[in-house]
Structure formats: structure tokens, C-alpha cells
Design a protein around this motif. Structure first.
Motif, PDB file in Angstrom:
ATOM      1  N   THR A   1       0.667  -1.342   0.012  1.00 56.22           N
ATOM      2  CA  THR A   1       0.032  -0.084  -0.179  1.00 56.22           C
ATOM      3  C   THR A   1       0.948   1.224   0.071  1.00 56.22           C
ATOM      4  O   THR A   1       0.555   2.229  -0.629  1.00 56.22           O
ATOM      5  CB  THR A   1      -0.927  -0.100   1.201  1.00 56.22           C
ATOM      6  N   SER A   2       2.128   1.130   0.685  1.00 57.71           N
ATOM      7  CA  SER A   2       2.927   2.321   0.681  1.00 57.71           C
ATOM      8  C   SER A   2       3.311   2.660  -0.660  1.00 57.71           C
ATOM      9  O   SER A   2       3.855   3.628  -1.125  1.00 57.71           O
ATOM     10  CB  SER A   2       3.827   2.228   1.789  1.00 57.71           C
ATOM     11  N   ALA A   3       3.845   1.649  -1.523  1.00 58.67           N
ATOM     12  CA  ALA A   3       4.289   1.620  -2.914  1.00 58.67           C
ATOM     13  C   ALA A   3       3.184   2.593  -3.839  1.00 58.67           C
ATOM     14  O   ALA A   3       3.718   3.052  -4.757  1.00 58.67           O
ATOM     15  CB  ALA A   3       4.564   0.451  -3.567  1.00 58.67           C
ATOM     16  N   CYS A   4       1.982   2.421  -3.704  1.00 60.79           N
ATOM     17  CA  CYS A   4       0.981   3.029  -4.537  1.00 60.79           C
ATOM     18  C   CYS A   4       0.556   4.536  -3.777  1.00 60.79           C
ATOM     19  O   CYS A   4      -0.516   4.898  -4.171  1.00 60.79           O
ATOM     20  CB  CYS A   4      -0.336   2.206  -4.452  1.00 60.79           C
TER      21      CYS A   4
ATOM     22  N   MET B   1       3.579  18.971  -8.868  1.00 56.17           N
ATOM     23  CA  MET B   1       3.514  17.863  -9.536  1.00 56.17           C
ATOM     24  C   MET B   1       2.826  16.661  -8.831  1.00 56.17           C
ATOM     25  O   MET B   1       3.099  16.806  -7.540  1.00 56.17           O
ATOM     26  CB  MET B   1       4.946  17.289  -9.907  1.00 56.17           C
ATOM     27  N   ARG B   2       2.335  15.443  -9.411  1.00 51.82           N
ATOM     28  CA  ARG B   2       1.839  14.472  -8.561  1.00 51.82           C
ATOM     29  C   ARG B   2       2.109  13.095  -9.421  1.00 51.82           C
ATOM     30  O   ARG B   2       2.105  13.073 -10.393  1.00 51.82           O
ATOM     31  CB  ARG B   2       0.439  14.558  -8.398  1.00 51.82           C
ATOM     32  N   ALA B   3       2.521  12.160  -8.598  1.00 55.67           N
ATOM     33  CA  ALA B   3       2.871  10.919  -9.230  1.00 55.67           C
ATOM     34  C   ALA B   3       2.261   9.808  -8.400  1.00 55.67           C
ATOM     35  O   ALA B   3       2.494   9.895  -7.253  1.00 55.67           O
ATOM     36  CB  ALA B   3       4.351  10.896  -9.610  1.00 55.67           C
ATOM     37  N   LEU B   4       2.173   8.550  -8.971  1.00 55.98           N
ATOM     38  CA  LEU B   4       2.293   7.289  -8.128  1.00 55.98           C
ATOM     39  C   LEU B   4       3.072   6.656  -8.432  1.00 55.98           C
ATOM     40  O   LEU B   4       3.835   6.485  -9.331  1.00 55.98           O
ATOM     41  CB  LEU B   4       0.893   6.462  -8.777  1.00 55.98           C
ATOM     42  N   ALA B   5       3.924   6.302  -7.068  1.00 60.58           N
ATOM     43  CA  ALA B   5       5.158   5.470  -6.909  1.00 60.58           C
ATOM     44  C   ALA B   5       6.242   5.759  -7.986  1.00 60.58           C
ATOM     45  O   ALA B   5       6.869   6.452  -8.038  1.00 60.58           O
ATOM     46  CB  ALA B   5       4.637   4.073  -6.774  1.00 60.58           C
ATOM     47  N   PHE B   6       6.238   4.861  -9.068  1.00 60.37           N
ATOM     48  CA  PHE B   6       7.291   4.828  -9.946  1.00 60.37           C
ATOM     49  C   PHE B   6       6.757   5.529 -11.437  1.00 60.37           C
ATOM     50  O   PHE B   6       7.491   5.228 -12.353  1.00 60.37           O
ATOM     51  CB  PHE B   6       7.862   3.525 -10.260  1.00 60.37           C
TER      52      PHE B   6
ATOM     53  N   ARG C   1       3.911  13.936  -4.149  1.00 59.99           N
ATOM     54  CA  ARG C   1       3.370  15.322  -4.413  1.00 59.99           C
ATOM     55  C   ARG C   1       4.871  16.179  -4.170  1.00 59.99           C
ATOM     56  O   ARG C   1       5.373  16.141  -3.005  1.00 59.99           O
ATOM     57  CB  ARG C   1       2.435  16.132  -3.488  1.00 59.99           C
ATOM     58  N   THR C   2       5.204  16.812  -5.245  1.00 57.19           N
ATOM     59  CA  THR C   2       6.261  17.688  -5.147  1.00 57.19           C
ATOM     60  C   THR C   2       6.240  19.107  -5.842  1.00 57.19           C
ATOM     61  O   THR C   2       5.124  19.378  -6.583  1.00 57.19           O
ATOM     62  CB  THR C   2       7.511  16.997  -6.240  1.00 57.19           C
ATOM     63  N   HIS C   3       6.907  20.083  -5.530  1.00 55.17           N
ATOM     64  CA  HIS C   3       6.839  21.306  -6.005  1.00 55.17           C
ATOM     65  C   HIS C   3       8.205  21.816  -6.656  1.00 55.17           C
ATOM     66  O   HIS C   3       9.220  21.426  -5.967  1.00 55.17           O
ATOM     67  CB  HIS C   3       6.690  22.233  -4.625  1.00 55.17           C
ATOM     68  N   GLN C   4       8.150  22.138  -7.780  1.00 56.51           N
ATOM     69  CA  GLN C   4       9.308  22.828  -8.299  1.00 56.51           C
ATOM     70  C   GLN C   4       9.181  24.364  -8.867  1.00 56.51           C
ATOM     71  O   GLN C   4       8.106  24.890  -8.983  1.00 56.51           O
ATOM     72  CB  GLN C   4       9.344  22.109  -9.712  1.00 56.51           C
TER      73      GLN C   4
ATOM     74  N   ASN D   1       5.510   8.336 -14.244  1.00 57.31           N
ATOM     75  CA  ASN D   1       5.769   9.730 -14.641  1.00 57.31           C
ATOM     76  C   ASN D   1       5.119  10.694 -13.801  1.00 57.31           C
ATOM     77  O   ASN D   1       3.782  10.809 -13.677  1.00 57.31           O
ATOM     78  CB  ASN D   1       5.974   9.888 -16.210  1.00 57.31           C
ATOM     79  N   PRO D   2       5.731  11.791 -13.443  1.00 58.17           N
ATOM     80  CA  PRO D   2       4.957  12.917 -12.806  1.00 58.17           C
ATOM     81  C   PRO D   2       4.213  13.540 -13.673  1.00 58.17           C
ATOM     82  O   PRO D   2       4.812  13.941 -14.859  1.00 58.17           O
ATOM     83  CB  PRO D   2       6.041  13.656 -11.989  1.00 58.17           C
ATOM     84  N   LYS D   3       3.168  14.019 -13.225  1.00 60.43           N
ATOM     85  CA  LYS D   3       1.912  14.826 -13.949  1.00 60.43           C
ATOM     86  C   LYS D   3       1.873  16.044 -13.329  1.00 60.43           C
ATOM     87  O   LYS D   3       1.717  16.297 -12.210  1.00 60.43           O
ATOM     88  CB  LYS D   3       0.851  14.257 -14.106  1.00 60.43           C
ATOM     89  N   PRO D   4       1.976  17.224 -14.060  1.00 63.49           N
ATOM     90  CA  PRO D   4       1.475  18.782 -13.443  1.00 63.49           C
ATOM     91  C   PRO D   4       0.110  18.818 -13.097  1.00 63.49           C
ATOM     92  O   PRO D   4      -0.762  18.576 -13.693  1.00 63.49           O
ATOM     93  CB  PRO D   4       2.097  19.537 -14.587  1.00 63.49           C
ATOM     94  N   VAL D   5       0.104  19.188 -11.683  1.00 60.69           N
ATOM     95  CA  VAL D   5      -1.203  19.515 -11.469  1.00 60.69           C
ATOM     96  C   VAL D   5      -1.588  20.786 -11.548  1.00 60.69           C
ATOM     97  O   VAL D   5      -2.844  21.312 -11.529  1.00 60.69           O
ATOM     98  CB  VAL D   5      -1.556  18.932  -9.743  1.00 60.69           C
ATOM     99  N   GLU D   6      -0.671  21.736 -11.040  1.00 60.64           N
ATOM    100  CA  GLU D   6      -1.073  23.140 -11.210  1.00 60.64           C
ATOM    101  C   GLU D   6       0.483  23.930 -11.590  1.00 60.64           C
ATOM    102  O   GLU D   6       1.417  23.517 -11.153  1.00 60.64           O
ATOM    103  CB  GLU D   6      -1.299  23.759  -9.673  1.00 60.64           C
ATOM    104  N   GLN D   7       0.164  24.777 -12.380  1.00 61.38           N
ATOM    105  CA  GLN D   7       1.528  25.666 -12.689  1.00 61.38           C
ATOM    106  C   GLN D   7       0.657  27.072 -12.705  1.00 61.38           C
ATOM    107  O   GLN D   7       0.048  27.536 -13.221  1.00 61.38           O
ATOM    108  CB  GLN D   7       1.803  25.248 -14.045  1.00 61.38           C
ATOM    109  N   THR D   8       1.850  27.960 -12.361  1.00 56.92           N
ATOM    110  CA  THR D   8       1.816  29.485 -12.517  1.00 56.92           C
ATOM    111  C   THR D   8       3.077  29.796 -13.236  1.00 56.92           C
ATOM    112  O   THR D   8       4.251  29.755 -12.508  1.00 56.92           O
ATOM    113  CB  THR D   8       1.496  30.067 -11.030  1.00 56.92           C
TER     114      THR D   8
END
Length: 170
Positions: free
Chosen positions: A26-29, A83-88, A33-36, A90-97
């Protein structure tokens, strides 16, 4: 009686292994969330006013820009992305300014523009090969194609007027 305690110990070990596998699964899934980039502070961004601020005051308020426009130093860009991603995956952008601060030739703020994810172009490549112009040669043609070619550069087959090109090597 000793058989019973050995089986219960084995059962406890099996239950512990099963629970740890369940927790790891369950922790692998979990969602990551990251911020760039730039940390947008709405109050600071709103304090930058066209006609009042200049480059020095914008740098003092917002800090150094993420990047400066390549064609003259008229525009400063502050880029922020969540950005948001599930475990392994590719990250997808959720919000961008993207905050663009435009300056006039005197260095004063001319305008402040904000853009979001609606400006991002989604490109989907077609196929797994890039079409190119030219000959279609196999691997063996590339490796062995010039063997025995007359006048191959660097192999002593230069023109007759050049060094080493005459009949006597002159």
C-alpha cells in the motif's frame, strides 16, 4: 505440547510477514506530491505594480527570476509547478503558475501577467521513429559499406594531384 508452540510461532511469523507485505504494497502506491520552482506568495505578487516598481524593487520583493527572456532583458519569468505521481510513474503537473513581469526600456514595470496550465501544449509523438531524409541503410551496410571503395578519404586513395596520389607516391 511442544508441537503446538512451534506451530503458533510459525503462524505469528507468517502473519507478521503478511502484514509487512501488505503495508509495503500500500505504501508503494501512495501519491507523491512535489513542488518545483518559485514559491508563489499572492500578497507579494500583488504588491508589484506597473508604473511604480522597477527591476531593483521587483528583485527585492520577488527575488531573482526563474529565467530572463532571451531577446533583451525586458521580461522576467517566475515559474512554479506542483507535480503528482504514483510510486514509479511519470509525474504529471497538477498546477502551474508562470508569472511574467514585463519592463519598459527604462527598467520600470510595464505589466504583470499570470498564466497557468491552460497555456501548456500537450504533444503526442506519432510512432517510435523519427522520419529522416537520406538513404535507408542496414547495420551491415553502415559497417562494411565503404570497404573497397575507390578514393575513400584517409585510405591513401586521394586525388592524383594531392600528396601521395601520384603513381610514384609523390
Amino acid at each position: 505440547m511442544p508441537q503446538f508452540s512451534r506451530h503458533s510461532r510459525r503462524g505469528r511469523v507468517m502473519i507478521a510477514i503478511g502484514l509487512s507485505a501488505l503495508l509495503l504494497g500500500t505504501s508503494a502506491c501512495t501519491r507523491l506530491r512535489t513542488h518545483q520552482g518559485y514559491q508563489v506568495d499572492k500578497l507579494l505578487v500583488d504588491s508589484v505594480q506597473p508604473g511604480i516598481d522597477n527591476r531593483a524593487s521587483v528583485e527585492g520583493t520577488l527575488g531573482r527570476p526563474s529565467f530572463v527572456s532571451q531577446f533583451g532583458e525586458q521580461d522576467w519569468y517566475y515559474v512554479s509547478r506542483n507535480m503528482r505521481a504514483l510510486a514509479f510513474s511519470n509525474p504529471k503537473p497538477v498546477e502551474q503558475t508562470v508569472l511574467r513581469v514585463r519592463f519598459d526600456p527604462a527598467g520600470n514595470v510595464a505589466a504583470v501577467d499570470r498564466m497557468g496550465l491552460e497555456q501548456v501544449a500537450h504533444i503526442s509523438p506519432s510512432g517510435d521513429k523519427t522520419p529522416t531524409l537520406g538513404r535507408h541503410r542496414s547495420l551491415f551496410d553502415e559497417i562494411f559499406g565503404n570497404i573497397g571503395a575507390v578514393g575513400a578519404a584517409g585510405m591513401g586513395g586521394g586525388s592524383a594531384g594531392g600528396p601521395g596520389g601520384g603513381p610514384n607516391g609523390s
